[in-house]
Design an enzyme around this catalytic site. Structure first.
Site, PDB file in Angstrom:
ATOM      1  N   GLY A 151       0.863  -1.177   0.000  1.00 50.61           N
ATOM      2  CA  GLY A 151       0.000   0.000   0.000  1.00 50.61           C
ATOM      3  C   GLY A 151       0.900   1.228   0.000  1.00 50.61           C
ATOM      4  O   GLY A 151       1.858   1.297   0.787  1.00 50.61           O
ATOM      5  N   ASP A 179      -1.369   4.558  -6.508  1.00 56.37           N
ATOM      6  CA  ASP A 179       0.055   4.442  -6.203  1.00 56.37           C
ATOM      7  C   ASP A 179       0.838   5.622  -6.757  1.00 56.37           C
ATOM      8  O   ASP A 179       1.896   5.974  -6.241  1.00 56.37           O
ATOM      9  CB  ASP A 179       0.610   3.129  -6.740  1.00 56.37           C
ATOM     10  CG  ASP A 179       0.089   1.986  -5.890  1.00 56.37           C
ATOM     11  OD1 ASP A 179      -1.035   1.510  -6.163  1.00 56.37           O
ATOM     12  OD2 ASP A 179       0.773   1.616  -4.922  1.00 56.37           O
ATOM     13  N   LYS A 199      -3.527  -0.702  -8.422  1.00 59.28           N
ATOM     14  CA  LYS A 199      -3.439  -2.160  -8.550  1.00 59.28           C
ATOM     15  C   LYS A 199      -4.028  -2.656  -9.869  1.00 59.28           C
ATOM     16  O   LYS A 199      -5.079  -2.181 -10.298  1.00 59.28           O
ATOM     17  CB  LYS A 199      -4.176  -2.793  -7.363  1.00 59.28           C
ATOM     18  CG  LYS A 199      -4.220  -4.297  -7.321  1.00 59.28           C
ATOM     19  CD  LYS A 199      -2.871  -4.963  -7.463  1.00 59.28           C
ATOM     20  CE  LYS A 199      -1.857  -4.482  -6.452  1.00 59.28           C
ATOM     21  NZ  LYS A 199      -0.468  -4.945  -6.771  1.00 59.28           N
TER      22      LYS A 199
HETATM   23  O1  MRU Z   1       0.777  -4.156  -4.464  1.00 62.90           O
HETATM   24  P1  MRU Z   1       0.103  -3.382  -3.376  1.00 62.90           P
HETATM   25  O2  MRU Z   1      -0.717  -4.227  -2.460  1.00 62.90           O
HETATM   26  O3  MRU Z   1       1.080  -2.503  -2.633  1.00 62.90           O
HETATM   27  O4  MRU Z   1      -0.890  -2.411  -4.137  1.00 62.90           O
HETATM   28  C1  MRU Z   1      -1.610  -1.488  -3.386  1.00 62.90           C
HETATM   29  C2  MRU Z   1      -2.545  -0.664  -4.176  1.00 62.90           C
HETATM   30  O5  MRU Z   1      -2.595  -0.732  -5.374  1.00 62.90           O
HETATM   31  C3  MRU Z   1      -3.360   0.322  -3.397  1.00 62.90           C
HETATM   32  O6  MRU Z   1      -4.596   0.523  -4.004  1.00 62.90           O
HETATM   33  C4  MRU Z   1      -2.606   1.659  -3.365  1.00 62.90           C
HETATM   34  O7  MRU Z   1      -1.304   1.490  -2.909  1.00 62.90           O
HETATM   35  C5  MRU Z   1      -3.294   2.649  -2.524  1.00 62.90           C
HETATM   36  S1  MRU Z   1      -3.161   2.284  -0.807  1.00 62.90           S
HETATM   37  C6  MRU Z   1      -3.947   3.496   0.055  1.00 62.90           C
END
Ligand code: MRU
Length: 353
Positions: A56, A246, A257
């Site tokens: 995240g 991200d 994601k």
């Molecule tokens: O691969 P991850 O689990 O780190 O991906 C996370 C995401 O895509 C979240 O939607 C994003 O980081 C926003 S978290 C508030």
């Protein structure tokens, strides 16, 4: 006055600085077990980020900030210049753990600036300032998540259905989350909001993490497979899609994601608002457009096996991009702690404003 019961205390805290160590919830073990790991070095923090023990965008920024401080705190330095060289070396290293979420580089840059503004001081004072700034990142994230929740409430109504993807909740931030902040705020007010959580293949952040944290908080959450989103939308069960981010480019193109783009296309087809919710630190004005965002490609193992069980034939080719980019045309609004940004998006300057 409306009675609002704050649920902050019940929220899981994915990252903390405890007695000179970085303490994380090991998110790879959820939902089977809520367990914590203590990390003692930048190398351990790098591994934890790369292997998704902490994940995240805001949470990995916080973990890296603590990892940088921990790496410096345990070393002796002759002078501030020596400390500065080591800070640069650790920060550059931690930034390589994952490429897409800009919050990681943002947190490292913030501590670089902190060092620069304290470099005339003695080594211990600089270390203290870096620790305080790393702690401030987490405190400010808590406040920001609360503010995102308040903004989201203005876009929500009692009885609505919300679809979310991956995990943009408390586990991905310091508290409340980004995309889930409005759901928690609505729940605190006694609104009946029905949440649909996508499983989020390949590593199931929706099933393992979003479903876990919302259920634990008493929010009405229903788990669906990723390929069921069109059906729940067609059945008019979804009144808004809320996702995290991200990295948001200057023009509003948004990396999140893998699978987020599918939802944006579907939401457009079904005339459902598509909201991106993220702190200002996720906006990267130095990245002009979505195609400029580096997209992490992860090991094919994540797709072809689950906890040691083979799901596909040996030797099969696999493509496993961890994120996709939703073009700004498909984004109804971007919600940050500062405000609700409506199109046309044109972010510039520090902090994205
Ligand atoms: O691969 P991850 O689990 O780190 O991906 C996370 C995401 O895509 C979240 O939607 C994003 O980081 C926003 S978290 C508030």
């Amino acid at each position: 006055m409306e009675k609002v019961e704050r649920m902050g205390a019940q929220q899981p805290r994915p990252v903390a600085l405890v007695g000179g160590r970085v303490r994380l919830i090991d998110q790879t073990r959820l939902p089977q077990e809520l367990s914590f790991v203590d990390l003692h070095s930048p190398e351990e923090v790098w591994q934890a980020i790369a292997h998704l023990k902490v994940r995240g965008a805001p949470a990995i920024g916080m973990a890296a900030a603590y990892g940088l401080y921990v790496g410096l705190a345990k070393q002796s330095f002759g002078d501030s210049a020596e400390l500065g060289r080591e800070l640069e070396s650790i920060a550059s290293y931690l930034q390589t753990a994952r490429p897409t979420a800009v919050n990681l580089a943002w947190a490292m840059n913030r501590l670089r600036r902190c060092f620069l503004s304290h470099r005339q001081e003695d080594v211990q004072s600089i270390k203290d300032a870096l620790r305080d700034d790393a702690l401030a990142i987490q405190r400010e994230d808590e406040t920001a998540c609360g503010q995102m929740g308040e903004h989201l409430l203005t876009l929500m109504h009692d009885g609505m259905g919300v679809l979310t993807h991956c995990n943009a909740g408390a586990l991905a931030t310091s508290q409340y989350g980004t995309a889930l902040a409005g759901l928690y705020a609505a729940h605190e007010r006694g609104w009946r909001v029905k949440v649909f959580a996508d499983e989020t293949r390949p590593v199931l952040q929706g099933a393992r993490l979003t479903a876990w944290e919302l259920q634990r908080a008493g929010v009405d959450v229903t788990l669906i497979c990723d390929n069921m989103a069109a059906t729940v939308m067609a059945q008019k069960k979804v009144h808004a899609v809320m996702v995290g981010a991200d990295r948001i480019a200057a023009n509003g193109d948004t990396a999140n994601k893998i699978g987020t783009l599918n939802l944006a296309v579907l939401a457009s087809h079904f005339h459902i608002p598509f909201y991106v919710v993220a702190p200002q630190s996720t906006i990267d004005p130095d990245t002009a457009r979505g195609p400029d965002i580096p997209i992490e490609e992860r090991a094919g193992e994540e797709v072809v096996q689950w906890q040691g069980i083979r799901l596909a034939p040996e030797g099969i080719s696999v493509y496993n991009p961890a994120f996709d980019v939703t073009p700004h045309e498909l984004v109804t609004a971007i919600i940050t702690e500062r405000r609700i940004w409506h199109p046309p998006f044109a972010f510039s300057g520090t902090g994205g404003g």
